[in-house]
Design a protein around this motif. Structure first.
Motif, PDB file in Angstrom:
ATOM      1  N   ALA A  24     -71.952  -4.250  31.458  1.00  0.00           N
ATOM      2  CA  ALA A  24     -72.217  -5.433  32.283  1.00  0.00           C
ATOM      3  C   ALA A  24     -70.929  -6.054  32.812  1.00  0.00           C
ATOM      4  CB  ALA A  24     -72.997  -6.462  31.479  1.00  0.00           C
ATOM      5  N   GLY A  25     -69.834  -5.898  32.061  1.00  0.00           N
ATOM      6  CA  GLY A  25     -68.566  -6.478  32.488  1.00  0.00           C
ATOM      7  C   GLY A  25     -68.465  -7.967  32.254  1.00  0.00           C
ATOM      8  N   THR A  26     -69.358  -8.515  31.464  1.00  0.00           N
ATOM      9  CA  THR A  26     -69.358  -9.946  31.171  1.00  0.00           C
ATOM     10  C   THR A  26     -70.160 -10.206  29.907  1.00  0.00           C
ATOM     11  OG1 THR A  26     -69.983 -12.144  31.986  1.00  0.00           O
ATOM     12  CG2 THR A  26     -71.402 -10.312  32.616  1.00  0.00           C
ATOM     13  N   LEU A  27     -69.805 -11.287  29.219  1.00  0.00           N
ATOM     14  CA  LEU A  27     -70.590 -11.739  28.064  1.00  0.00           C
ATOM     15  C   LEU A  27     -71.635 -12.769  28.477  1.00  0.00           C
ATOM     16  CD1 LEU A  27     -67.766 -12.129  25.375  1.00  0.00           C
ATOM     17  CD2 LEU A  27     -69.401 -10.253  25.608  1.00  0.00           C
ATOM     18  N   ALA A  28     -71.574 -13.214  29.726  1.00  0.00           N
ATOM     19  CA  ALA A  28     -72.507 -14.239  30.219  1.00  0.00           C
ATOM     20  C   ALA A  28     -73.805 -13.582  30.680  1.00  0.00           C
ATOM     21  CB  ALA A  28     -71.867 -15.025  31.354  1.00  0.00           C
ATOM     22  N   TRP A  29     -74.514 -13.043  29.727  1.00  0.00           N
ATOM     23  CA  TRP A  29     -75.772 -12.326  30.007  1.00  0.00           C
ATOM     24  C   TRP A  29     -76.805 -12.770  28.978  1.00  0.00           C
ATOM     25  CZ3 TRP A  29     -76.428  -6.272  29.651  1.00  0.00           C
ATOM     26  CH2 TRP A  29     -77.649  -5.914  30.234  1.00  0.00           C
ATOM     27  N   PRO A  30     -77.517 -13.863  29.227  1.00  0.00           N
ATOM     28  CA  PRO A  30     -78.476 -14.386  28.247  1.00  0.00           C
ATOM     29  C   PRO A  30     -79.516 -13.360  27.809  1.00  0.00           C
ATOM     30  CG  PRO A  30     -78.092 -15.993  29.969  1.00  0.00           C
ATOM     31  CD  PRO A  30     -77.402 -14.741  30.402  1.00  0.00           C
ATOM     32  N   ALA A  31     -80.006 -12.552  28.749  1.00  0.00           N
ATOM     33  CA  ALA A  31     -81.022 -11.562  28.393  1.00  0.00           C
ATOM     34  C   ALA A  31     -80.460 -10.529  27.419  1.00  0.00           C
ATOM     35  CB  ALA A  31     -81.549 -10.871  29.654  1.00  0.00           C
ATOM     36  N   GLY A  32     -79.193 -10.155  27.613  1.00  0.00           N
ATOM     37  CA  GLY A  32     -78.568  -9.200  26.704  1.00  0.00           C
ATOM     38  C   GLY A  32     -78.457  -9.753  25.299  1.00  0.00           C
ATOM     39  N   TRP A  33     -78.040 -11.014  25.182  1.00  0.00           N
ATOM     40  CA  TRP A  33     -77.950 -11.653  23.867  1.00  0.00           C
ATOM     41  C   TRP A  33     -79.319 -11.769  23.212  1.00  0.00           C
ATOM     42  CZ3 TRP A  33     -73.624 -11.646  21.459  1.00  0.00           C
ATOM     43  CH2 TRP A  33     -72.419 -11.759  22.150  1.00  0.00           C
ATOM     44  N   TRP A  34     -80.314 -12.153  23.999  1.00  0.00           N
ATOM     45  CA  TRP A  34     -81.655 -12.305  23.415  1.00  0.00           C
ATOM     46  C   TRP A  34     -82.196 -10.957  22.949  1.00  0.00           C
ATOM     47  CZ3 TRP A  34     -84.444 -15.268  20.790  1.00  0.00           C
ATOM     48  CH2 TRP A  34     -85.811 -15.020  20.626  1.00  0.00           C
ATOM     49  N   TYR A  35     -81.896  -9.909  23.706  1.00  0.00           N
ATOM     50  CA  TYR A  35     -82.337  -8.572  23.298  1.00  0.00           C
ATOM     51  C   TYR A  35     -81.772  -8.205  21.928  1.00  0.00           C
ATOM     52  CZ  TYR A  35     -82.971  -3.513  23.339  1.00  0.00           C
ATOM     53  OH  TYR A  35     -83.312  -2.218  23.005  1.00  0.00           O
ATOM     54  N   LEU A  36     -80.483  -8.451  21.724  1.00  0.00           N
ATOM     55  CA  LEU A  36     -79.866  -8.141  20.437  1.00  0.00           C
ATOM     56  C   LEU A  36     -80.438  -9.011  19.323  1.00  0.00           C
ATOM     57  CD1 LEU A  36     -76.113  -7.714  21.463  1.00  0.00           C
ATOM     58  CD2 LEU A  36     -77.821  -5.925  21.111  1.00  0.00           C
TER      59      LEU A  36
END
Length: 226
Positions: A24-36
């Motif tokens: 993604a090239g960024t940590l600002a990805w709410p959906a990615g965090w929620w998935y984990l």
């Protein structure tokens, strides 16, 4: 056993996070965090349940994906699955965030993806309650008294764990917001179907009563479909 469960879950989440957020090239990805958070939390919930009610099965679930008792083809398959899963996560990171090839998904579809993931893990718990031999690798667990299971979800389909995986395949790209990830789902389903057919050949040859079971339960994944 609990320590091993937590350690393996943390390592698994860290690897998935590195793939997703690195692509993604960024940590600002709410959906990615929620998935984990969702997959990690639900996996620990199921793992803690197994530790209390079926530690033998938990030990099987925590064992390596490549084992001496496996058929050679299943070893290659499991390694291939890991490679394809990693590539799939990278593709979705590229698609949803870095290059934004996909148009944003509506909130209801993202929410549906999260629901599918929950239902997948819940269905896995139901499978584990019915089948103490639901190891991730294909082998006959003679030392644990392996026998045919035809109760619970196994009374309706021959591979309820694979049926649950279909929900994960659909839910993951929906939650992460990747149409390209969703486009890969048919390939994942075909791979799972191929393994199910090969697995049945092994079980029919080595597990007493399995051929009779396949005669009673017609469908593999979805009733009235296949």
């Amino acid at each position: 056993m609990i320590t091993r469960l937590i350690l393996q879950t943390v390592v698994w989440l860290a690897c998935m996070g590195a793939l997703l957020f690195g692509a993604a090239g960024t940590l600002a990805w709410p959906a990615g965090w929620w998935y984990l958070i969702e997959t990690g939390g639900l996996s620990l919930w199921v793992g803690f349940w197994l530790a209390r009610h079926d530690p033998g099965l938990l030990a099987e679930r925590l064992a390596p994906i490549v084992q001496a008792q496996q058929s050679r083809w299943d070893r290659y398959f499991m390694v291939g699955v890991m490679v394809m899963w990693c590539a799939w996560l990278v593709l979705m990171g590229f698609d949803a965030m870095r290059y934004r090839w996909s148009a944003p998904l509506p909130v209801w579809l993202v929410s549906l993806g999260s629901l599918c993931i929950f239902l997948c893990l819940f269905m896995c718990l139901i499978v584990f309650r019915a089948n103490s031999y639901a190891a991730p690798v294909i082998k006959i667990q003679a030392s644990r008294g392996h026998k045919v299971i035809d109760t619970g979800p196994y009374a309706h389909v021959r591979h309820p764990m694979y049926a649950a995986a279909l929900l994960l395949f659909i839910g993951t790209p929906l939650l992460l917001g990747s149409w390209w990830g969703l486009a890969c789902v048919p390939l994942l389903v075909l791979g799972l179907g191929w393994r199910a057919v090969r697995e049945e050949r092994v079980l029919a040859a080595q597990l007493e009563g399995y051929t009779d079971y396949t005669g009673r339960v017609r469908y593999r994944f979805v009733p009235f479909v296949w």
